[in-house]
Design a protein around this motif. Structure first.
Motif, PDB file in Angstrom:
ATOM      1  N   VAL A 162       0.930  -1.298   0.333  1.00 45.09           N
ATOM      2  CA  VAL A 162      -0.229   0.071   0.001  1.00 45.09           C
ATOM      3  C   VAL A 162       0.892   1.230   0.056  1.00 45.09           C
ATOM      4  CG1 VAL A 162      -1.637   1.155   1.299  1.00 45.09           C
ATOM      5  CG2 VAL A 162      -1.921  -1.051   1.068  1.00 45.09           C
ATOM      6  N   LEU A 163       1.828   1.161   0.737  1.00 44.28           N
ATOM      7  CA  LEU A 163       2.853   2.408   1.023  1.00 44.28           C
ATOM      8  C   LEU A 163       3.507   2.549  -0.097  1.00 44.28           C
ATOM      9  CD1 LEU A 163       3.857   4.597   3.046  1.00 44.28           C
ATOM     10  CD2 LEU A 163       5.493   2.992   3.711  1.00 44.28           C
ATOM     11  N   ALA A 164       3.816   1.706  -1.095  1.00 43.91           N
ATOM     12  CA  ALA A 164       4.476   1.885  -2.190  1.00 43.91           C
ATOM     13  C   ALA A 164       3.830   2.580  -3.472  1.00 43.91           C
ATOM     14  CB  ALA A 164       5.298   0.323  -2.653  1.00 43.91           C
ATOM     15  N   ARG A 165       2.684   2.380  -3.331  1.00 40.29           N
ATOM     16  CA  ARG A 165       1.799   3.029  -4.254  1.00 40.29           C
ATOM     17  C   ARG A 165       1.374   4.752  -3.896  1.00 40.29           C
ATOM     18  NH1 ARG A 165      -1.045  -2.108  -3.990  1.00 40.29           N
ATOM     19  NH2 ARG A 165      -2.805  -1.135  -2.821  1.00 40.29           N
ATOM     20  N   VAL A 166       1.815   5.012  -2.932  1.00 40.60           N
ATOM     21  CA  VAL A 166       1.496   6.448  -2.387  1.00 40.60           C
ATOM     22  C   VAL A 166       2.580   7.321  -3.196  1.00 40.60           C
ATOM     23  CG1 VAL A 166       1.469   8.252  -0.733  1.00 40.60           C
ATOM     24  CG2 VAL A 166       0.574   5.920  -0.006  1.00 40.60           C
ATOM     25  N   PRO A 167       1.861   8.406  -3.850  1.00 37.32           N
ATOM     26  CA  PRO A 167       2.812   9.083  -4.901  1.00 37.32           C
ATOM     27  C   PRO A 167       3.410  10.015  -3.813  1.00 37.32           C
ATOM     28  CG  PRO A 167       0.309   9.407  -5.371  1.00 37.32           C
ATOM     29  CD  PRO A 167       0.440   8.625  -4.246  1.00 37.32           C
ATOM     30  N   MET A 168       4.884  10.311  -4.301  1.00 38.45           N
ATOM     31  CA  MET A 168       5.682  11.107  -3.266  1.00 38.45           C
ATOM     32  C   MET A 168       5.253  12.356  -3.257  1.00 38.45           C
ATOM     33  SD  MET A 168      10.060  11.491  -3.985  1.00 38.45           S
ATOM     34  CE  MET A 168      10.890  12.721  -3.011  1.00 38.45           C
ATOM     35  N   PHE A 169       4.744  13.114  -4.026  1.00 39.18           N
ATOM     36  CA  PHE A 169       4.218  14.499  -3.913  1.00 39.18           C
ATOM     37  C   PHE A 169       3.117  14.447  -2.610  1.00 39.18           C
ATOM     38  CE2 PHE A 169       0.889  12.854  -6.855  1.00 39.18           C
ATOM     39  CZ  PHE A 169      -0.466  13.682  -6.188  1.00 39.18           C
ATOM     40  N   VAL A 170       2.376  13.358  -2.380  1.00 41.71           N
ATOM     41  CA  VAL A 170       1.485  13.383  -1.374  1.00 41.71           C
ATOM     42  C   VAL A 170       2.052  13.160   0.000  1.00 41.71           C
ATOM     43  CG1 VAL A 170      -0.585  12.021  -0.310  1.00 41.71           C
ATOM     44  CG2 VAL A 170      -0.377  12.304  -2.918  1.00 41.71           C
ATOM     45  N   LEU A 171       3.296  12.320  -0.055  1.00 45.13           N
ATOM     46  CA  LEU A 171       4.080  12.471   1.439  1.00 45.13           C
ATOM     47  C   LEU A 171       4.537  13.722   1.455  1.00 45.13           C
ATOM     48  CD1 LEU A 171       5.984   8.845   0.987  1.00 45.13           C
ATOM     49  CD2 LEU A 171       3.732   9.472   2.450  1.00 45.13           C
ATOM     50  N   GLU A 172       4.861  14.501   0.583  1.00 46.61           N
ATOM     51  CA  GLU A 172       5.562  15.862   0.663  1.00 46.61           C
ATOM     52  C   GLU A 172       4.388  16.809   1.136  1.00 46.61           C
ATOM     53  OE1 GLU A 172       9.194  16.671  -2.050  1.00 46.61           O
ATOM     54  OE2 GLU A 172       7.827  15.614  -3.368  1.00 46.61           O
ATOM     55  N   GLN A 173       3.146  16.352   0.732  1.00 43.66           N
ATOM     56  CA  GLN A 173       2.402  17.660   0.963  1.00 43.66           C
ATOM     57  C   GLN A 173       1.945  17.390   2.493  1.00 43.66           C
ATOM     58  OE1 GLN A 173      -0.938  16.708  -1.688  1.00 43.66           O
ATOM     59  NE2 GLN A 173      -0.417  18.185  -3.157  1.00 43.66           N
ATOM     60  N   MET A 174       2.158  16.208   3.013  1.00 49.71           N
ATOM     61  CA  MET A 174       1.785  15.844   4.293  1.00 49.71           C
ATOM     62  C   MET A 174       2.790  16.363   5.395  1.00 49.71           C
ATOM     63  SD  MET A 174       0.502  11.832   3.917  1.00 49.71           S
ATOM     64  CE  MET A 174       0.326  11.655   5.333  1.00 49.71           C
ATOM     65  N   GLY A 175       3.812  17.027   4.790  1.00 48.88           N
ATOM     66  CA  GLY A 175       5.092  17.594   5.519  1.00 48.88           C
ATOM     67  C   GLY A 175       6.438  16.836   5.539  1.00 48.88           C
ATOM     68  N   ILE A 176       6.362  15.556   4.951  1.00 47.24           N
ATOM     69  CA  ILE A 176       7.587  14.619   4.913  1.00 47.24           C
ATOM     70  C   ILE A 176       8.530  15.065   3.962  1.00 47.24           C
ATOM     71  CG2 ILE A 176       8.532  12.310   4.630  1.00 47.24           C
ATOM     72  CD1 ILE A 176       5.620  11.310   5.440  1.00 47.24           C
ATOM     73  N   ASP A 177       9.841  15.559   4.311  1.00 41.22           N
ATOM     74  CA  ASP A 177      10.667  16.037   3.244  1.00 41.22           C
ATOM     75  C   ASP A 177      11.029  14.987   2.076  1.00 41.22           C
ATOM     76  OD1 ASP A 177      13.590  14.746   4.005  1.00 41.22           O
ATOM     77  OD2 ASP A 177      12.555  15.230   5.727  1.00 41.22           O
ATOM     78  N   ALA A 178      11.490  15.598   0.885  1.00 39.88           N
ATOM     79  CA  ALA A 178      11.718  14.806  -0.251  1.00 39.88           C
ATOM     80  C   ALA A 178      12.742  13.433   0.234  1.00 39.88           C
ATOM     81  CB  ALA A 178      12.392  15.519  -1.404  1.00 39.88           C
ATOM     82  N   LYS A 179      13.844  13.722   0.750  1.00 38.97           N
ATOM     83  CA  LYS A 179      14.748  12.683   0.961  1.00 38.97           C
ATOM     84  C   LYS A 179      14.068  11.381   2.216  1.00 38.97           C
ATOM     85  CE  LYS A 179      19.507  11.994   2.203  1.00 38.97           C
ATOM     86  NZ  LYS A 179      20.811  12.501   2.723  1.00 38.97           N
ATOM     87  N   ARG A 180      13.268  11.804   2.976  1.00 36.32           N
ATOM     88  CA  ARG A 180      12.811  10.704   4.028  1.00 36.32           C
ATOM     89  C   ARG A 180      11.481  10.172   2.975  1.00 36.32           C
ATOM     90  NH1 ARG A 180      10.162  12.536   8.433  1.00 36.32           N
ATOM     91  NH2 ARG A 180       9.860  14.633   7.658  1.00 36.32           N
ATOM     92  N   ALA A 181      10.930  10.849   2.271  1.00 30.18           N
ATOM     93  CA  ALA A 181       9.775  10.367   1.394  1.00 30.18           C
ATOM     94  C   ALA A 181      10.383   9.251   0.603  1.00 30.18           C
ATOM     95  CB  ALA A 181       9.118  11.483   0.730  1.00 30.18           C
TER      96      ALA A 181
END
Length: 293
Positions: free
Chosen positions: A168-187
């Motif tokens: 499930v996590l693998a299908r989450v778009p990276m830009f969504v994680l970044e919108q949640m406040g997670i920086d690009a490197k951790r995302a």
């Protein structure tokens, strides 16, 4: 409907494990990411943790029962989960074998009884948690963990919520994680780790060397994350965590009275405790060693 939210039959299996002493807060506090972690619950006499196990939401409950622990597993395959959990609890953590000529450390060990170093079956959760804690304040990692669990996780037994599984996590778009406040490197690292698990599985029963090699194979996972997972998740009592912002200062101040610290000096001071270096780290944190500025 999200993964794991389909109606399934929740079965239960329980067993009593003779493990004593166990101080629940000292032992299990690092198994949840903050007091509002929706995947875990901790009281003075009980610890509960929800996670995905073999594709379905599951949970483990560990409660004090006189001089034993009552371990209960809930989910689609509770017998196997119970066996794996009990095996981790029975792994020798060297608690009674620890001895040192350092009187200060020995006093800490005697004054903080019941701090056990255990192996747990939720290594995937521990790794995701460690990735989210890379290079940021712990309070921010708690927020990120909670947001992902609430948005992409699934309801689990015991009223808890399971962090989303790798598929499930693998299908989450990276830009969504970044919108949640997670920086690009951790995302990016979080997504790479989730996708890597489609090819390389983590098994709580594998050796420390194999687990270390598999984690270091993932781009973005380095020694800090790897040793954190080995210590907190796999029960490696000798894990030494390099690259931490605060740990070298804590170790150098506690063991040598030095207010400045670096990885090299920390490892030098921990060397006499080889075989129990992670125990020393846990004792210092449990004691709340405060380094004056």
């Amino acid at each position: 409907m999200r993964c794991g939210e389909a109606e399934t039959t929740v079965r239960t299996a329980s067993e009593s494990v003779p493990l004593f002493p166990v101080h629940f807060s000292r032992t299990f506090s690092m198994q949840r990411l903050g007091p509002y972690d929706p995947t875990a619950d901790l009281t003075p006499d009980c610890f509960r943790k929800a996670f995905f196990y073999r594709g379905l939401p599951a949970a483990v409950e560990i409660c004090r029962e006189a001089e034993s622990l009552r371990v209960s597993a809930y989910g689609g395959d509770p017998e196997e989960l119970l066996n794996e959990t009990v095996s981790g609890l029975r792994q020798d953590d060297g608690y009674f074998d620890f001895a040192t000529e350092d009187t200060g450390v020995w006093r800490l060990h005697r004054s903080l009884p019941g701090l056990r170093l255990l192996r747990v079956p939720w290594l995937y959760d521990m790794t995701c948690s460690a990735i989210l804690q890379q290079r940021i304040r712990t309070v921010d990692a708690m927020r990120d963990w909670r947001r992902i669990a609430q948005r992409y996780g699934s309801p689990a037994p015991l009223g808890l919520r399971a962090f989303p599984p790798a598929e499930v996590l693998a299908r989450v778009p990276m830009f969504v994680l970044e919108q949640m406040g997670i920086d690009a490197k951790r995302a990016r690292t979080l997504l790479k780790f989730a996708r890597e698990l489609a090819f390389v599985r983590l098994d709580a029963r594998m050796s420390f060397a194999t687990l270390r090699e598999r984690l270091l194979r993932v781009p973005g996972i380095g020694p800090w994350t790897t040793e954190s997972v080995l210590g907190y998740g796999a029960g490696d009592i000798d894990a030494a965590i390099p690259g931490d912002l605060h740990l070298p200062r804590v170790v150098c101040y506690a063991l040598a009275g030095e207010q400045r610290g670096c990885d090299e000096r920390m490892m030098e001071l921990l060397e006499p405790f080889r075989g129990h270096r992670f125990r020393i780290i846990r004792l210092l944190y449990a004691a709340g060693v405060d380094v004056p500025w």
